[in-house]
Design a protein around this motif. Sequence first.
Motif, short mmCIF file in Angstrom:
data_model
loop_
_atom_site.label_atom_id
_atom_site.label_comp_id
_atom_site.label_asym_id
_atom_site.label_seq_id
_atom_site.Cartn_x
_atom_site.Cartn_y
_atom_site.Cartn_z
N LYS A 245 156.91 49.66 -60.72
CA LYS A 245 157.63 50.41 -61.75
C LYS A 245 156.80 51.57 -62.28
CE LYS A 245 159.80 49.91 -66.30
NZ LYS A 245 160.09 48.99 -67.43
N LEU A 246 155.52 51.31 -62.53
CA LEU A 246 154.64 52.35 -63.03
C LEU A 246 154.49 53.48 -62.02
CD1 LEU A 246 152.61 53.49 -65.07
CD2 LEU A 246 150.85 52.08 -63.98
N VAL A 247 154.27 53.13 -60.77
CA VAL A 247 154.09 54.15 -59.73
C VAL A 247 155.36 54.97 -59.54
CG1 VAL A 247 153.71 54.48 -57.26
CG2 VAL A 247 152.25 52.92 -58.54
N LEU A 248 156.50 54.31 -59.52
CA LEU A 248 157.77 55.03 -59.36
C LEU A 248 158.03 55.97 -60.53
CD1 LEU A 248 160.16 52.26 -57.94
CD2 LEU A 248 159.36 54.31 -56.76
N ASP A 249 157.71 55.49 -61.74
CA ASP A 249 157.91 56.32 -62.94
C ASP A 249 157.05 57.57 -62.89
OD1 ASP A 249 158.98 56.92 -65.50
OD2 ASP A 249 157.17 56.15 -66.43
N LEU B 280 148.23 53.44 -56.89
CA LEU B 280 147.71 52.42 -57.80
C LEU B 280 147.02 51.38 -56.94
CD1 LEU B 280 147.34 50.95 -60.48
CD2 LEU B 280 149.66 50.06 -60.25
N ASP B 281 145.71 51.29 -57.05
CA ASP B 281 144.93 50.37 -56.22
C ASP B 281 144.21 49.38 -57.12
OD1 ASP B 281 143.77 49.20 -54.07
OD2 ASP B 281 142.35 50.81 -53.63
N SER B 282 144.48 48.09 -56.93
CA SER B 282 143.86 47.05 -57.76
C SER B 282 143.58 45.83 -56.90
CB SER B 282 144.78 46.67 -58.93
OG SER B 282 145.88 45.90 -58.46
N VAL B 283 142.85 44.88 -57.47
CA VAL B 283 142.54 43.65 -56.74
C VAL B 283 143.80 42.81 -56.53
CG1 VAL B 283 140.15 43.56 -57.56
CG2 VAL B 283 141.96 42.47 -58.91
N HIS B 284 144.85 43.12 -57.26
CA HIS B 284 146.09 42.36 -57.15
C HIS B 284 147.06 42.96 -56.14
CE1 HIS B 284 144.71 40.21 -60.68
NE2 HIS B 284 144.61 41.34 -61.34
N GLY B 285 146.78 44.17 -55.67
CA GLY B 285 147.68 44.80 -54.72
C GLY B 285 147.64 46.31 -54.84
N ARG C 276 139.28 46.77 -62.04
CA ARG C 276 138.35 47.09 -60.95
C ARG C 276 138.98 48.03 -59.93
NH1 ARG C 276 136.98 41.11 -59.32
NH2 ARG C 276 138.96 40.78 -60.42
N GLY C 277 140.09 48.64 -60.29
CA GLY C 277 140.76 49.58 -59.40
C GLY C 277 140.99 50.91 -60.09
N TYR C 278 142.00 51.62 -59.65
CA TYR C 278 142.26 52.94 -60.21
C TYR C 278 143.73 53.31 -60.06
CZ TYR C 278 142.41 54.57 -55.37
OH TYR C 278 142.75 54.74 -54.05
N LEU C 279 144.13 54.28 -60.86
CA LEU C 279 145.46 54.90 -60.78
C LEU C 279 145.23 56.38 -60.57
CD1 LEU C 279 148.58 54.83 -61.15
CD2 LEU C 279 148.17 55.13 -63.60
N ALA C 280 145.86 56.96 -59.57
CA ALA C 280 145.67 58.38 -59.26
C ALA C 280 147.00 59.09 -59.14
CB ALA C 280 144.88 58.54 -57.96
N VAL C 281 147.06 60.31 -59.66
CA VAL C 281 148.27 61.14 -59.56
C VAL C 281 147.85 62.52 -59.07
CG1 VAL C 281 150.23 62.16 -60.77
CG2 VAL C 281 149.42 59.89 -61.43
N LEU C 282 148.49 62.96 -58.01
CA LEU C 282 148.26 64.30 -57.45
C LEU C 282 149.50 65.14 -57.74
CD1 LEU C 282 146.24 65.92 -55.60
CD2 LEU C 282 147.75 65.30 -53.70
#
Length: 212
Positions: free
Chosen positions: A111-115, A127-132, A180-186
């Motif tokens: 949902k966050l990525v689509l938004d 969106l890269d995290s230890v959970h997926g 331990r991950g990151y969120l990136a927007v280009l």
Amino acid sequence: MNNTEQKIVEALSQVVSPWAAHNLLRRALRGHSPDLLEPAGWAALIEGPLQQELKGVLPTVGLLPELQTLVKQLRAQKQRPAEVRPPTQPTLETTNLTEYVDLERAQDREKLVLDLARGEGVLAVVLDSVHGQECRLGVHNEGLVGLLSIVHRLLDRKGSYRVFYTVFREAQLVLRPLERGYLAVLTRNEANLGQLLYRMSKIEAIQVGAER
């Protein structure tokens, strides 16, 4: 470029590159013709949209002394009889509160990525995290994910960071660490960098057992 535009660019160039200064002014002028702005309109633009854009890039920088002087000069000038309507400042009404995301829930990550991907001028979201991992890469391939992961690791090794951004010739990148991950927007260069930086800084991962 008229005289007022030139003075603004020269003032901004003291804290950012001339190219970035032109971009900041262009974004602040969005929806307004510089040739039609009265002196009071320019003054309102400098203190409103332009300052908002500058804060998005350099949060600790206040209104530059050169711009303060320019505002005083503009307000001292006589106006033409026609009514002057100052530019509307960009609002952040939809992003004025902390935005929590449960990284353990795939539907929340998606949902966050689509938004974010629906945002104006957005080219890719990762969106890269230890959970997926959730991605919307557009015309880009998996190589972008690998590059972003390298950038995140390099930044993380230098110490914790809140939000990282960089501007390329044709794109802008905003990177936000989450657990331990990151969120990136280009995004494209014409996208509102200030608003994106503000929203990204408000996104937080829900900590297990913690209250919101």
